[in-house]
Design a protein around this motif. Structure first.
Motif, PDB file in Angstrom:
ATOM      1  N   UNK A 156       0.841  -1.195   0.000  1.00  0.00           N
ATOM      2  CA  UNK A 156       0.000   0.000   0.000  1.00  0.00           C
ATOM      3  C   UNK A 156       0.874   1.242   0.000  1.00  0.00           C
ATOM      4  N   UNK A 157       0.342   2.305  -0.562  1.00  0.00           N
ATOM      5  CA  UNK A 157       1.100   3.559  -0.580  1.00  0.00           C
ATOM      6  C   UNK A 157       0.890   4.292   0.735  1.00  0.00           C
ATOM      7  N   UNK A 158       1.841   5.119   1.055  1.00  0.00           N
ATOM      8  CA  UNK A 158       1.808   5.889   2.294  1.00  0.00           C
ATOM      9  C   UNK A 158       2.074   7.348   1.987  1.00  0.00           C
ATOM     10  N   UNK A 159       1.685   8.206   2.908  1.00  0.00           N
ATOM     11  CA  UNK A 159       2.075   9.605   2.818  1.00  0.00           C
ATOM     12  C   UNK A 159       3.522   9.734   3.277  1.00  0.00           C
ATOM     13  N   UNK A 160       4.282  10.608   2.615  1.00  0.00           N
ATOM     14  CA  UNK A 160       5.662  10.831   3.044  1.00  0.00           C
ATOM     15  C   UNK A 160       5.671  11.264   4.514  1.00  0.00           C
ATOM     16  N   UNK A 161       6.402  10.573   5.359  1.00  0.00           N
ATOM     17  CA  UNK A 161       6.414  10.935   6.782  1.00  0.00           C
ATOM     18  C   UNK A 161       7.129  12.260   7.017  1.00  0.00           C
ATOM     19  N   UNK A 162       6.643  12.996   7.993  1.00  0.00           N
ATOM     20  CA  UNK A 162       7.261  14.269   8.368  1.00  0.00           C
ATOM     21  C   UNK A 162       7.992  14.172   9.711  1.00  0.00           C
ATOM     22  N   UNK A 163       7.682  13.152  10.484  1.00  0.00           N
ATOM     23  CA  UNK A 163       8.302  13.000  11.796  1.00  0.00           C
ATOM     24  C   UNK A 163       8.655  11.532  12.006  1.00  0.00           C
ATOM     25  N   UNK A 164       9.571  11.284  12.944  1.00  0.00           N
ATOM     26  CA  UNK A 164      10.036   9.911  13.169  1.00  0.00           C
ATOM     27  C   UNK A 164      10.334   9.694  14.645  1.00  0.00           C
ATOM     28  N   UNK A 165      10.359   8.425  15.018  1.00  0.00           N
ATOM     29  CA  UNK A 165      10.794   8.013  16.352  1.00  0.00           C
ATOM     30  C   UNK A 165      11.581   6.722  16.200  1.00  0.00           C
ATOM     31  N   UNK A 166      12.789   6.682  16.765  1.00  0.00           N
ATOM     32  CA  UNK A 166      13.630   5.494  16.721  1.00  0.00           C
ATOM     33  C   UNK A 166      13.666   4.874  18.105  1.00  0.00           C
ATOM     34  N   UNK A 167      13.289   3.597  18.187  1.00  0.00           N
ATOM     35  CA  UNK A 167      13.322   2.860  19.446  1.00  0.00           C
ATOM     36  C   UNK A 167      14.372   1.764  19.317  1.00  0.00           C
TER      37      UNK A 167
END
Length: 444
Positions: free
Chosen positions: A1-12
């Motif tokens: 599926x396509x997604x919207x380009x992310x603007x924020x991230x979180x690395x765990x």
């Protein structure tokens, strides 16, 4: 599926210090592409689970984490599974968890921005290659740093311990070039780091030519980094007994910035079990290294790793482990029950598995002894005056937490800034940390 380009991230990030380093580098890659860090996974458009395969049921725990990504409205963020579980599981991850958009192994995470773009277009975004070319050249320069920073100098493992997945998930031993490490260390110090911990699966196996073409080991690298103005402290982890060279032992006596702390896993005190583990040392050779280290640096703190309940471990084998603990006298240690890793030789030793109840009982006995030694080590520092690097705020107002030269956490009340080196008197000791007070200046 396509997604919207992310603007924020979180690395765990889970697991070892190298995973922490990798997580920081992935964050820097995403920063460079214009994404903003989110405070937590719920607030992020992209969540990167930077996984570790060392712990028991590591893969199942990742799938559990993925399941918790679903939000109240039924949506999920873009999910990337990175690290060693990603390398081991590969395409099985999106087959089992359709919410996952990206799978990237630890030798390919420099391609994360490209994989994010592919996922946003609905394309396959899986990369578990182990290319011959180093990923480090594709990473951005180091940005703002905390007072203490990690720096990977070596990756992979050629030791093939029978219980371990690292050779399969991280690949063969590779040493980063001299110039690249020195340049990154200088950049870290310029960005605010006062302490650098050199990282590697077998960090003391690092070897490369210096600027003059002379082959150097880890001790030569440490001596070069010691010359960086503003670098107050150097540490390294994790070491293998087989690679503890004369030069490295001598460096502990001669290099002032090299902290008096050594993490040197032994895993077992029994020679038959060490042989079954394919460890290249014996109990005797390990203890000789410890003896030489203490002769070179009498105040050194020794840390270690232990596995109990390895297939075939007898009562006498376990007692030999307790014996080596008593002989070494550890300041800290990590201890675990053996758990089989699919694909490793030890996982095939099914006829010799130790009952869980017996392994539990042995682990409790081992940890009781290790905890006793750690408490005794902490208590012997009470009344000492030492230098502390303030790293973060404590839980109480006006409280700071820093690390002693022996890697103990020390709490004290001070308004000195984070990143400051201060003289501290140790006034109390607990099992996990110390209490300190700013040293008073002597009257003239």
């Amino acid at each position: 599926m396509s997604r919207t380009d992310p603007k924020s991230y979180f690395v765990k990030s889970f697991g070892c210090q190298m995973n922490v380093y990798d997580g920081e580098r992935m964050a820097e890659l995403l920063d460079a592409k214009g994404l903003s860090p989110a405070d937590d996974a719920d607030a992020a458009d992209l969540v990167v689970l930077n996984t570790c395969h060392i712990r028991e049921k590591a893969a199942e725990k990742v799938y559990s984490d993925i399941g918790r990504m679903r939000r109240d409205d039924g949506s999920t963020p873009m999910i990337a599974v990175a690290g060693c579980v990603a390398q081991a599981e590969g395409a099985e991850i999106p087959r089992r968890a359709r919410e996952v958009d990206i799978v990237v192994g630890p030798q390919a995470y420099h391609n994360l921005p490209e994989l994010v773009a592919k996922a946003a277009r609905g394309e396959n975004a899986l990369d578990t290659d182990m290319p011959a070319d180093s990923k480090f050249g594709a990473l951005p320069k180091r940005a703002k740093q905390a007072p203490s920073a990690f720096l990977t100098v070596q990756e992979g493992c050629d030791k093939f311990c029978t219980y371990c997945v690292v050779p399969y998930t991280r690949g063969a031993e590779i040493s980063r070039p001299w110039a690249a490490i020195v340049d990154e260390a200088k950049a870290l110090v310029d960005a605010g780091a006062k302490e650098i911990t050199l990282l590697g699966q077998n960090v003391n196996a690092w070897a490369a030519e210096d600027a003059s073409g002379t082959m150097q080991g880890l001790d030569g690298l440490i001596r070069a980094l010691d010359g960086i103005t503003g670098l107050e402290r150097i540490r390294y982890t994790t070491s293998h007994p087989n690679d503890m060279t004369d030069g490295l032992i001598a460096a502990h006596a001669e290099v002032e910035t090299l902290m008096p702390y050594l993490h040197l896993p032994v895993q077992s005190g029994s020679d038959p079990i060490l042989k079954a583990m394919n460890r290249s040392h014996s109990a005797e050779s390990y203890l000789k290294i410890i003896e030489r280290m203490r002769a070179a640096r009498p105040d050194i703190a020794i840390s270690g790793d232990f596995i109990v309940g390895f297939p075939g471990e007898s009562d006498s084998d376990f007692e030999a482990t307790l014996d080596i603990v008593r002989a070494t006298n550890y300041s800290q240690a990590f201890s675990f029950k053996y758990s089989a890793r699919p694909g490793t030789p030890a996982a095939e030793m099914t006829d010799d598995f130790i009952p869980a109840e017996l392994a539990d009982e042995r682990l409790q006995r081992l940890q009781a002894l290790l905890n006793e030694q750690q408490m005794a080590f902490n208590e012997q520092t009470v009344g000492m005056r030492t230098r502390l690097l303030l790293e973060r705020d404590g839980r109480k107002p006006g409280q700071r937490i820093g690390k002693s030269p022996w890697l103990q956490s020390v709490h004290l009340e001070t308004d000195a800034a984070i990143g400051t080196m201060v003289d501290v008197d140790i006034v109390s000791a607990g099992p996990k940390s110390l209490g300190g007070a700013l040293a008073r200046k002597e009257a003239a």
